[in-house]
Motif scaffolding. Structure first.
Motif, PDB file in Angstrom:
ATOM      1  N   THR A   1     -16.812  85.958  93.923  1.00 17.41           N
ATOM      2  CA  THR A   1     -16.775  87.374  93.565  1.00 17.41           C
ATOM      3  C   THR A   1     -17.930  88.136  94.192  1.00 17.41           C
ATOM      4  N   GLN A   2     -19.109  87.507  94.244  1.00 19.61           N
ATOM      5  CA  GLN A   2     -20.265  88.159  94.871  1.00 19.61           C
ATOM      6  C   GLN A   2     -19.999  88.407  96.350  1.00 19.61           C
ATOM      7  N   ILE A   3     -19.383  87.426  97.011  1.00 13.43           N
ATOM      8  CA  ILE A   3     -19.061  87.588  98.427  1.00 13.43           C
ATOM      9  C   ILE A   3     -18.051  88.717  98.611  1.00 13.43           C
ATOM     10  N   VAL A   4     -17.015  88.725  97.788  1.00 10.99           N
ATOM     11  CA  VAL A   4     -16.005  89.783  97.866  1.00 10.99           C
ATOM     12  C   VAL A   4     -16.639  91.149  97.631  1.00 10.99           C
ATOM     13  N   THR A   5     -17.527  91.241  96.654  1.00  7.88           N
ATOM     14  CA  THR A   5     -18.203  92.509  96.370  1.00  7.88           C
ATOM     15  C   THR A   5     -18.971  93.004  97.595  1.00  7.88           C
ATOM     16  N   GLY A   6     -19.698  92.100  98.242  1.00  8.01           N
ATOM     17  CA  GLY A   6     -20.455  92.491  99.419  1.00  8.01           C
ATOM     18  C   GLY A   6     -19.569  92.935 100.559  1.00  8.01           C
TER      19      GLY A   6
END
Length: 280
Positions: free
Chosen positions: A88-93
């Motif tokens: 999710t952190q990667i997707v957010t970035g």
């Protein structure tokens, strides 16, 4: 502790500047993560619904800057290997990069550097007992988000950055506010709050250029201090070993970062050797 910014400061910071809105896919993923028993298959399906996002996720997780031992070929594999929170952190970035973009190579280079520093920060966090790997990655991606926004708004903002970087003991934000009546740390904080990022990330963004963040004077939370410290090490390593350029950040905050993380000179040398073997 939770930070607040006076209403007049917010008004001045956002004058004529639009904060990108958080897209629906993030709201859906976060809704799933808040459940007592979140389903990684649902998270993977939400990512896979956007072909461009899926391709960007795979490119990111398979890059040397993220450091997976085995290449992954699907969003479902990425979620399984990395975990839902990291994915999710990667997707957010990646969504943030798409939301805050513009014409020209400068912004592409900015985001490429941010993703590389994030990978390095994630690795540094792994070496620290109970290191916040996920938050360190997200923080590195988000902490300078005010820069591309201000670059879009002010044609002469790149010159402001050069002046601020070479201003010696003068605070980075002071140079920005003098020329543009705002600064990228405050703007980044407001973007992070608007995207409902964890409080420690928001707080760290606000103070990431301030050496006083490591003292009791500002009352910055220990987790925010840790994120700032990891990011200082990651940025300095990236600049010195990948961009092959000197950095002023180490002189301003390097010793405080090492002290906060509890790293001795020998341990820091070992860390640099590990990073060099992986990235440089």
């Amino acid at each position: 502790m939770s930070k607040t910014i006076a209403a007049d400061v917010i008004e001045k910071t956002l004058k004529g500047i639009a904060i990108p809105s958080r897209p629906q896919v993030l709201l859906q993923i976060e809704s799933e993560l808040r459940k007592d028993d979140p389903d990684p298959r649902i998270v993977a399906r939400l990512i896979e619904a956007d072909v461009g996002l899926t391709a960007a996720v795979l490119k990111t997780v398979n890059s040397p800057f993220f450091g997976l031992a085995k290449r992954t070929s699907s969003a479902a594999q990425a979620v399984t290997i990395l975990g839902m929170r990291t994915a999710t952190q990667i997707v957010t970035g990646l969504i943030l990069r798409k939301a805050v973009t513009g014409q020209g190579r400068t912004l592409e280079e900015f985001w490429d550097r941010a993703e590389q520093v994030a990978g390095i920060a994630s690795r540094i966090a792994q070496t620290i007992p109970r290191g916040p790997r996920d938050d360190a990655y997200c923080f590195a991606l988000f902490h300078d988000v005010g820069i591309p926004i201000l670059t879009q708004k002010f044609p002469d903002y790149p010159q402001t950055l050069l002046l601020a970087e070479n201003s010696g003991d003068r605070p980075f934000a002071a140079v920005e506010r003098e020329r543009h009546a705002t600064d990228h740390a405050t703007l980044g904080y407001l973007v992070a709050k608007g995207w409902f990022l964890p409080e420690a990330i928001c707080e760290g963004i606000l103070y990431h250029h301030d050496p006083a963040a490591f003292t009791d004077r500002e009352g910055v939370s220990p987790r925010a201090q840790t994120l700032i410290a990891i990011n200082v090490l990651a940025e300095c390593f990236h600049d010195e070993n990948i961009r092959l350029r000197d950095t002023s950040a180490w002189a301003r905050m390097g010793s405080q970062a090492l002290e906060h993380l509890g790293l001795t000179d020998g341990e820091y040398c070992d860390l640099r050797e590990d990073l060099t073997a992986r990235f440089a």
